[in-house]
Design a protein around this motif. Sequence first.
Motif, mmCIF file in Angstrom:
data_model
loop_
_atom_site.group_PDB
_atom_site.id
_atom_site.type_symbol
_atom_site.label_atom_id
_atom_site.label_comp_id
_atom_site.label_asym_id
_atom_site.label_seq_id
_atom_site.Cartn_x
_atom_site.Cartn_y
_atom_site.Cartn_z
ATOM 1 N N MET A 97 6.628 9.649 -44.665
ATOM 2 C CA MET A 97 7.580 8.590 -44.950
ATOM 3 C C MET A 97 6.835 7.417 -45.566
ATOM 4 S SD MET A 97 10.033 6.728 -42.207
ATOM 5 C CE MET A 97 11.240 5.597 -42.780
ATOM 6 N N ALA A 107 5.846 3.575 -46.547
ATOM 7 C CA ALA A 107 5.806 2.362 -45.731
ATOM 8 C C ALA A 107 7.133 1.619 -45.841
ATOM 9 C CB ALA A 107 4.661 1.474 -46.193
ATOM 10 N N LEU A 108 7.605 1.091 -44.725
ATOM 11 C CA LEU A 108 8.847 0.326 -44.710
ATOM 12 C C LEU A 108 8.560 -1.108 -45.112
ATOM 13 C CD1 LEU A 108 10.350 1.676 -41.379
ATOM 14 C CD2 LEU A 108 11.069 2.244 -43.686
ATOM 15 N N CYS A 137 8.443 -5.017 -45.273
ATOM 16 C CA CYS A 137 8.358 -6.021 -44.206
ATOM 17 C C CYS A 137 8.531 -7.426 -44.747
ATOM 18 C CB CYS A 137 7.017 -5.891 -43.474
ATOM 19 S SG CYS A 137 6.911 -4.396 -42.498
ATOM 20 N N ALA A 161 11.795 10.100 -38.045
ATOM 21 C CA ALA A 161 11.299 8.780 -38.461
ATOM 22 C C ALA A 161 11.683 7.668 -37.502
ATOM 23 C CB ALA A 161 11.815 8.453 -39.857
ATOM 24 N N ARG A 185 10.492 6.516 -34.740
ATOM 25 C CA ARG A 185 9.419 5.644 -34.259
ATOM 26 C C ARG A 185 9.066 4.586 -35.296
ATOM 27 N NH1 ARG A 185 4.416 8.578 -31.797
ATOM 28 N NH2 ARG A 185 3.400 8.207 -33.757
ATOM 29 N N ASP A 186 9.000 4.983 -36.564
ATOM 30 C CA ASP A 186 8.746 4.016 -37.633
ATOM 31 C C ASP A 186 9.880 3.001 -37.730
ATOM 32 O OD1 ASP A 186 6.345 5.218 -38.343
ATOM 33 O OD2 ASP A 186 7.298 6.500 -39.844
ATOM 34 N N CYS A 187 11.102 3.470 -37.593
ATOM 35 C CA CYS A 187 12.263 2.571 -37.649
ATOM 36 C C CYS A 187 12.227 1.571 -36.497
ATOM 37 C CB CYS A 187 13.556 3.374 -37.600
ATOM 38 S SG CYS A 187 13.844 4.414 -39.044
ATOM 39 N N ARG A 188 11.881 2.043 -35.315
ATOM 40 C CA ARG A 188 11.801 1.160 -34.143
ATOM 41 C C ARG A 188 10.713 0.099 -34.335
ATOM 42 N NH1 ARG A 188 10.180 3.559 -28.360
ATOM 43 N NH2 ARG A 188 8.247 3.842 -29.503
ATOM 44 N N ALA A 189 9.590 0.483 -34.897
ATOM 45 C CA ALA A 189 8.508 -0.478 -35.127
ATOM 46 C C ALA A 189 8.893 -1.506 -36.188
ATOM 47 C CB ALA A 189 7.239 0.260 -35.544
ATOM 48 N N TRP A 190 9.672 -1.111 -37.159
ATOM 49 C CA TRP A 190 10.048 -1.971 -38.284
ATOM 50 C C TRP A 190 11.121 -2.990 -37.912
ATOM 51 C CZ3 TRP A 190 14.923 -2.076 -40.596
ATOM 52 C CH2 TRP A 190 15.011 -2.784 -41.801
ATOM 53 N N ARG A 226 15.553 -7.749 -40.237
ATOM 54 C CA ARG A 226 15.471 -6.282 -40.283
ATOM 55 C C ARG A 226 16.290 -5.672 -39.142
ATOM 56 N NH1 ARG A 226 9.974 -7.837 -40.995
ATOM 57 N NH2 ARG A 226 9.464 -6.999 -38.934
#
Length: 100
Positions: free
Chosen positions: A1, A3-4, A6, A28, A30-35, A60
């Motif tokens: 995936m 990078a989201l 920021c 994805a 975990r990435d969504c939660r971190a973002w 976000r």
Amino acid sequence: MPALACGRAPALILIDDVAGLGPAGWAAVRDCRAWARVAIIAAGEIDAAMLIEAAGQFGRVLAIETTRAAMPAWSRYLVERMRVGFIDGDNRGFIAGTIH
């Protein structure tokens, strides 16, 4: 995936979990939660105007349209990491988690 983003512009990720898989069904997540700064979990569809307002206010936003049965799994996964709003049916919701 990839990078989201920021940046400071309002942004939104929508997870369409109508099958009610919960967080375990999304690679994805975990990435969504971190973002995300906040999450909205709804039993059904979320009103677009509400999502635009949330993104404008919080930046976000992770929005999850799911089943009523899957809402507790999503809540447990997200509520300790961010502010979480819940909508049950008619786009009238309540806020839980770290929202004050």
